[in-house]
Design an enzyme around this catalytic site. Sequence first.
Site, PDB file in Angstrom:
ATOM      1  CG  ASP A  64      -1.886   1.052   1.294  1.00 29.59           C
ATOM      2  OD1 ASP A  64      -2.419   1.372   0.213  1.00 29.59           O
ATOM      3  OD2 ASP A  64      -2.138   1.609   2.372  1.00 29.59           O
ATOM      4  CB  THR A  97      -1.942   5.987  -2.001  1.00 32.53           C
ATOM      5  OG1 THR A  97      -1.768   4.580  -1.912  1.00 32.53           O
ATOM      6  CG2 THR A  97      -3.104   6.388  -1.125  1.00 32.53           C
ATOM      7  CB  THR A  98       0.787   3.221  -5.671  1.00 32.62           C
ATOM      8  OG1 THR A  98       0.545   2.536  -4.452  1.00 32.62           O
ATOM      9  CG2 THR A  98       2.178   2.930  -6.140  1.00 32.62           C
ATOM     10  CG  ASP A 385      -6.337   0.462  -0.358  1.00 28.57           C
ATOM     11  OD1 ASP A 385      -6.345   1.348   0.514  1.00 28.57           O
ATOM     12  OD2 ASP A 385      -5.305   0.080  -0.938  1.00 28.57           O
TER      13      ASP A 385
HETATM   14  P1  ADP Z   1      -2.932   2.295  -5.992  1.00 27.49           P
HETATM   15  O1  ADP Z   1      -2.308   2.577  -4.667  1.00 27.49           O
HETATM   16  O2  ADP Z   1      -2.625   3.394  -6.969  1.00 27.49           O
HETATM   17  O3  ADP Z   1      -4.369   1.950  -5.924  1.00 27.49           O
HETATM   18  P2  ADP Z   1      -2.562  -0.434  -6.786  1.00 27.49           P
HETATM   19  O4  ADP Z   1      -1.369  -1.270  -6.490  1.00 27.49           O
HETATM   20  O5  ADP Z   1      -3.824  -0.735  -6.086  1.00 27.49           O
HETATM   21  O6  ADP Z   1      -2.134   1.060  -6.553  1.00 27.49           O
HETATM   22  O7  ADP Z   1      -2.794  -0.515  -8.344  1.00 27.49           O
HETATM   23  C1  ADP Z   1      -3.825   0.141  -8.989  1.00 27.49           C
HETATM   24  C2  ADP Z   1      -3.705  -0.033 -10.484  1.00 27.49           C
HETATM   25  O8  ADP Z   1      -3.825  -1.411 -10.844  1.00 27.49           O
HETATM   26  C3  ADP Z   1      -4.821   0.699 -11.210  1.00 27.49           C
HETATM   27  O9  ADP Z   1      -4.297   1.400 -12.306  1.00 27.49           O
HETATM   28  C4  ADP Z   1      -5.733  -0.433 -11.644  1.00 27.49           C
HETATM   29  O10 ADP Z   1      -6.458  -0.114 -12.806  1.00 27.49           O
HETATM   30  C5  ADP Z   1      -4.757  -1.546 -11.879  1.00 27.49           C
HETATM   31  N1  ADP Z   1      -5.407  -2.867 -11.830  1.00 27.49           N
HETATM   32  C6  ADP Z   1      -6.135  -3.393 -10.812  1.00 27.49           C
HETATM   33  N2  ADP Z   1      -6.594  -4.625 -11.130  1.00 27.49           N
HETATM   34  C7  ADP Z   1      -6.134  -4.893 -12.368  1.00 27.49           C
HETATM   35  C8  ADP Z   1      -6.247  -6.017 -13.244  1.00 27.49           C
HETATM   36  N3  ADP Z   1      -6.949  -7.096 -12.907  1.00 27.49           N
HETATM   37  N4  ADP Z   1      -5.632  -5.937 -14.429  1.00 27.49           N
HETATM   38  C9  ADP Z   1      -4.917  -4.852 -14.774  1.00 27.49           C
HETATM   39  N5  ADP Z   1      -4.766  -3.765 -13.999  1.00 27.49           N
HETATM   40  C10 ADP Z   1      -5.366  -3.778 -12.814  1.00 27.49           C
HETATM   41 MG    MG Z   2      -5.289   0.336  -5.084  1.00 25.02          MG
END
Ligand code: ADP
Ligand code: MG
Length: 530
Positions: A64, A97-98, A385
Site C-alpha cells: 500500500d 495512493t501509489t 482500500d
Molecule cells: P494504488 O495505490 O494506486 O491503488 P494499486 O497497487 O492498487 O495502486 O494498483 C492500482 C492499479 O492497478 C490501477 O491502475 C488499476 O487499474 C490496476 N489494476 C487493478 N486490477 C487490475 C487487473 N486485474 N488488471 C490490470 N490492472 C489492474
Molecule cells: Mg489500489
Amino acid sequence: MKNNPVQPIFILPENTQRSSGKNAQKANIMAAKLVAEAVRTTLGPKGMDKMLVDSLGEVTITNDGVTILREMPIEHPTAKMIVEVARTQESEVGDGTTSAVVLAGELLKNAEKLLESNIHPTVLAKGYRMAAEEAIRMLNSIAKDVSSKDEDMLIAIAETAMTGKGAEANKQVLAKLMVEALYITKGSIRDIHVQKKTGGSAEDSELITGILLDKERVHSGMPISVKEAKIALLNCPFEVRTPDTDAKIQITDPLQLQAFVDQEEKMLKKMVDKLEESGANVLLCQKGIDDIAQYFLAKRGIYAVRRIRKTDVDALSKATGATIVNNIQELTEEDLGTAGIVEERKVGDMIMTFVTDCKHAQSVTLLLKGATQHVVDELKRAVDDALGDLGAALRTGKLVAGAGSPEMEVARALRKYGEGLSGREQLAVLAFADSMEIIPRTLAENAGLDPIDVLTALKSAHDKGSVWAGIDVFTGKVVDAWSHGVLEPLAVKVQAISSASEVAEMILRIDDVIAGGQPEKSSVPDFSQY
Ligand code: ADP
Ligand code: MG
C-alpha cells in the site's frame, strides 16, 4: 571621491543553507522522483511488496503506497510534499495512493526536460494546470453511472481494489461480504466496522450483523449466551453514585458501617430491579459496573459487559436500535435494543462478546481473519482500500475502467487538445500527456511485460476508438478492461490527477530553498538541574 571597499551584507544567519535557481529546481525534482521510484514497483496486480522495519524493529509488509510512505523516515522537505499527495489521496478517496505519487514523480521528470530547454516554470505550471482540467473534463465525459443496485459492478470494484494485495486469494469472498455489508448499512461505509483477528485464514472472515466487543462478560456466573437479547445500553456507571463534592462520613460504631454497606447493597439491588423491570437481559455499559451489582446481575441471568469504548457504544446503538441511557432510573422498555444473540466467543486467543443477528442493524462488523498479525494487517489495508473505492463510487455514482485504460485515453485526448494551443503551453500539455502513460507503462513493467510493445498496442487500440482498452497483466494482451471487470471509481482517478498536478505545479514554482539551521544546543533550556 574615495573608493570605499564594498562590505558584504548577510541577511541570513550563518548556518542557513540556501540553494536557488536551477540548482533548487533540480534538487526538488530529484527528491520527488526518488519518492515515486520508491513505490513504483508496488503498482498494480503484479506489484511487489515492501518490508519496512522501524526503529523498534517492528515489521510491516505491505503493498500500500500510503503505508510505505508513512513508515519511511523521509526528511527532505520536497519529498514530504509528495508524501502529502498520498495522504490526501488516502483521506479523500481511500485508494489510488501509489498511482498519485507515481504520476506526480513523472510530471516533474518530464518538466525537467522542458526546463532544460529554457521553458519558464510558470508557463509549464500553467500548461499543467490546463492539462489537468482538460483530463478531468474528459474522464467525466467517458465515465459511466453506477448505483447501489448494480451489485455485480460493486463486487467488481471491490475485487479490483484487492487484486495483487494480501487479500488477492480471497478477494471474491471478501468482496461479497463487503457489498453485503454495504446493503445492510444502506451505503454508509462509516458504519462498516472492520476488525482483524489472528487465527484461521482469510476465507474464514465473516460478516457480523452487529458489533464485536473486545470484552468478556463481567462475571463467570452470567450466561455465556443470551438468545433474543434485549439490550440496555448505558453511558453512566452502574454503581452507587459517589457524591460530586467531597463528603466525609464519620463512623463511630461497627454497626454503622454495616448499615452503610447494607444501604449501598440495597441501592444496587434496586438498580438491578429497575433493569430487570424494563425487560432487559443484557447490559452493555460504557462505564464501570459495581462488583456487588455484578453478582446480582449474574443471579438474575443477565449478561453484562462494562467499560465499552464510546465509539462502540454509538455503533451498538445503531446496530441494535437501543437508546443510550445515562440514568438507570429513566430506563424503559422502549430504550432497549434487540439482537438475535449476544454471546461470548473465543476468537484466536481473545475472548470477545458478539452482539449479532440484529434485525434492523444499520451498523455491521467485518471480522477479518488471517494466520499471523502481518497477514491480517495487510488484509485490512486491502479491505480498507476496497471500502474506500466502494464509498467513492457510491458518493459520485461514476465509474471508469482501470488497467491503464483511462490514462491512455486521457493521454490521447490531451495530445489532441494540445494541437489547438500555442507553442510553449502545447509543450507542457504534451509533457502531461506523456506523463499519464507512466501508469500503463508501470503496470506492464511490474508484470514483466515489454512496456514498449504494450504501449504501442494500447495506443493503436485507443486510436481505433476502444476507450477501455487496457492491459491484461496476466497474458500481456490488450483487452477491454470494462468487460474484464477491472472497475474503479472516477473519483479515484480525478483525485490522483488533480493532486499530482497541483503538487507538481507547486514544486515547479519554487526557485529558492532557504533552510534555517538547527537551533543551537545552548538555546535549548537545560532543565536537568531542576
Ligand atoms: P494504488 O495505490 O494506486 O491503488 P494499486 O497497487 O492498487 O495502486 O494498483 C492500482 C492499479 O492497478 C490501477 O491502475 C488499476 O487499474 C490496476 N489494476 C487493478 N486490477 C487490475 C487487473 N486485474 N488488471 C490490470 N490492472 C489492474
Ligand atoms: Mg489500489
